[in-house]
Design a protein around this motif. Sequence first.
Motif, mmCIF file in Angstrom:
data_model
loop_
_atom_site.group_PDB
_atom_site.id
_atom_site.type_symbol
_atom_site.label_atom_id
_atom_site.label_comp_id
_atom_site.label_asym_id
_atom_site.label_seq_id
_atom_site.Cartn_x
_atom_site.Cartn_y
_atom_site.Cartn_z
ATOM 1 N N VAL A 180 0.864 -1.171 0.000
ATOM 2 C CA VAL A 180 0.000 0.000 0.000
ATOM 3 C C VAL A 180 0.905 1.226 0.000
ATOM 4 N N GLY A 181 0.711 2.094 -0.978
ATOM 5 C CA GLY A 181 1.501 3.311 -1.055
ATOM 6 C C GLY A 181 0.950 4.380 -0.138
ATOM 7 N N VAL A 182 1.800 4.922 0.709
ATOM 8 C CA VAL A 182 1.435 6.022 1.599
ATOM 9 C C VAL A 182 2.467 7.122 1.395
ATOM 10 N N GLY A 183 2.104 8.107 0.586
ATOM 11 C CA GLY A 183 3.068 9.144 0.263
ATOM 12 C C GLY A 183 4.258 8.549 -0.465
ATOM 13 N N GLU A 184 5.443 8.763 0.066
ATOM 14 C CA GLU A 184 6.669 8.263 -0.545
ATOM 15 C C GLU A 184 7.043 6.863 -0.066
ATOM 16 N N SER A 185 6.248 6.295 0.824
ATOM 17 C CA SER A 185 6.535 4.977 1.385
ATOM 18 C C SER A 185 5.653 3.904 0.756
ATOM 19 N N GLU A 186 6.226 2.727 0.595
ATOM 20 C CA GLU A 186 5.487 1.550 0.125
ATOM 21 C C GLU A 186 5.503 0.528 1.254
ATOM 22 N N LEU A 187 4.351 0.377 1.908
ATOM 23 C CA LEU A 187 4.259 -0.453 3.102
ATOM 24 C C LEU A 187 3.758 -1.844 2.743
ATOM 25 N N PHE A 188 4.469 -2.856 3.218
ATOM 26 C CA PHE A 188 4.164 -4.252 2.912
ATOM 27 C C PHE A 188 3.299 -4.832 4.016
ATOM 28 N N TYR A 189 2.408 -5.756 3.624
ATOM 29 C CA TYR A 189 1.544 -6.376 4.633
ATOM 30 C C TYR A 189 1.321 -7.856 4.338
ATOM 31 N N TYR A 190 0.983 -8.571 5.403
ATOM 32 C CA TYR A 190 0.497 -9.954 5.341
ATOM 33 C C TYR A 190 -0.919 -9.919 5.911
ATOM 34 N N PHE A 191 -1.892 -10.387 5.157
ATOM 35 C CA PHE A 191 -3.262 -10.436 5.658
ATOM 36 C C PHE A 191 -3.716 -11.885 5.693
ATOM 37 N N ILE A 192 -4.210 -12.308 6.841
ATOM 38 C CA ILE A 192 -4.673 -13.686 7.017
ATOM 39 C C ILE A 192 -6.123 -13.659 7.464
ATOM 40 N N GLY A 221 11.636 0.869 5.607
ATOM 41 C CA GLY A 221 12.878 0.360 6.180
ATOM 42 C C GLY A 221 12.645 -0.824 7.084
ATOM 43 N N THR A 222 11.371 -1.149 7.330
ATOM 44 C CA THR A 222 10.982 -2.297 8.140
ATOM 45 C C THR A 222 10.635 -3.467 7.234
ATOM 46 N N GLY A 223 11.194 -4.640 7.489
ATOM 47 C CA GLY A 223 10.848 -5.815 6.705
ATOM 48 C C GLY A 223 11.025 -5.572 5.222
ATOM 49 N N PHE A 224 9.931 -5.744 4.461
ATOM 50 C CA PHE A 224 9.964 -5.536 3.009
ATOM 51 C C PHE A 224 9.386 -4.171 2.605
ATOM 52 N N ALA A 225 9.110 -3.301 3.564
ATOM 53 C CA ALA A 225 8.627 -1.957 3.247
ATOM 54 C C ALA A 225 9.806 -1.081 2.834
ATOM 55 N N TYR A 226 9.561 -0.189 1.888
ATOM 56 C CA TYR A 226 10.647 0.666 1.407
ATOM 57 C C TYR A 226 10.106 2.041 1.062
ATOM 58 N N ALA A 227 11.033 2.975 0.800
ATOM 59 C CA ALA A 227 10.656 4.338 0.434
ATOM 60 C C ALA A 227 11.236 4.674 -0.928
ATOM 61 N N LYS A 228 10.585 5.624 -1.586
ATOM 62 C CA LYS A 228 11.001 6.021 -2.926
ATOM 63 C C LYS A 228 12.123 7.065 -2.903
#
Length: 475
Positions: free
Chosen positions: A68-80, A149-156
Amino acid sequence: MNSSIMKTDTFYYILINLCRLSPPRCPMWFIVFMLITMSLKVTESQFLVKSLPGFYGDLPFTLETGYVGVGESELFYYFIESEGNPKEDPLLFWLTGGPGCSGFSGLLYEIGPLTTNYATSTLEKPVFEINPHSWTKVANIIFIDQPAGTGFAYAKTPEAYMTNDTLSSIQAYIFLKKWLVDHPKFLNNPLYVGGDSYTGIAIPMIVQEIYNGNEVGEGSHLNIKGYLLGNPLTDTSGDYNSRIPFAHRMALLSDAIYKSVKENCNEEYLKIDPNNSLCIHDLQVVDKCLGRIRKANILEPYCDTSNIFRAFDKQWCRDDNYAFAYSWAKSRDVREALHVREEVSDIEWVRCNDSLSFDFNKEVISYTHDVLSSVGYHRRLTDKHCRALIYSGDHDMVVPYLSTLNWIESLNLPVVDDWRPWFVEEQVAGYTMNYSNDHYDLTFATVKGGGHTAPEYKPKECLNMFMRWLANDYL
């Protein structure tokens, strides 16, 4: 990109940089206005994962991953999805502590449906099995890698890796709003926000924003019911200063040592007067007593954790368990199975990013601890129709239960059920109290033998606690 989205992204960029550079100039009313006006674009990617390396056969639960893109960040998630009734069971938005600890850590080591089969695993080939005490038995759970910077989340951009408590909480709230826009079938499910450790700072802020957003009609109404926190950092000074009285209660410090350090330091062990030689001397004595005690659980062996992949040729250490996650997550097959983006292909996965993680004794590189206490947010939530579950592993010296009880009592809520044991299979699982006013209800529970954090040490008891609390049953 259409002009309205371009304006929104520009507005967002200005606001985020204002919050990053000068948190006091980032007022909540301005954030609410931004969220009302911004266009909530859908999730940029989502994938169903039917199998995973290390688990034999198809997964017996529904796993979705995505960004999910939030501004300049791309946040990764696991949904169960819930293994019970996904259409009606609660939706739990779960944040792992640190900050900078991956959602996969909470999934694998605490409350998720997978656990490591240590008997058959090797560092080269970890093997997973079903966790019989997963909280997904009764709830749909989103585990998030956040902040960037957490797990598989990254910034542009490099600047987007610099963050703080205020900004991180805003991003988590925006993530949840955007995720629900793309998953509208869960909008009517009861919503809870949960987490442990450092998320004790962020979660009350996020929950407050959810209530505020609902009150002003900000986008879709979120069916918020409450929040839960395990071993939560809440008041920086109070949590740190409670370690020494906790150590005394647990017979790690003698009466004489405790009396001397308490008097000479005036019960302040975090901000030390460099001219107070008596206090400094007493703290050196305390350090000799506690220096080789494992703070996360005072009963477990103290180990050198500087090398996560050291040979397991001495006594067992808790951190040995984490090595399997490191070797698993770095595999290209795993990243392909999870649909991790190529942008992080060269980045080494770590369970907790030290450049983000908070420590009382060091200055972090990329994360500013700009909210020293979240007690005020809890206090404001007592005016809402809201339920809270706060639990503590009673052998945790990182955030001792003493400090948690102290800030709970500072809320001045009426006690409706005083200190008493709670049971699992007729055994004492911990102790509990319940506080309530006309609309806000708070349950506090210790987990006997639990550490930091409790579900990792006492999974059966914690699942039982969670299920009973969700169902409004007597704990």
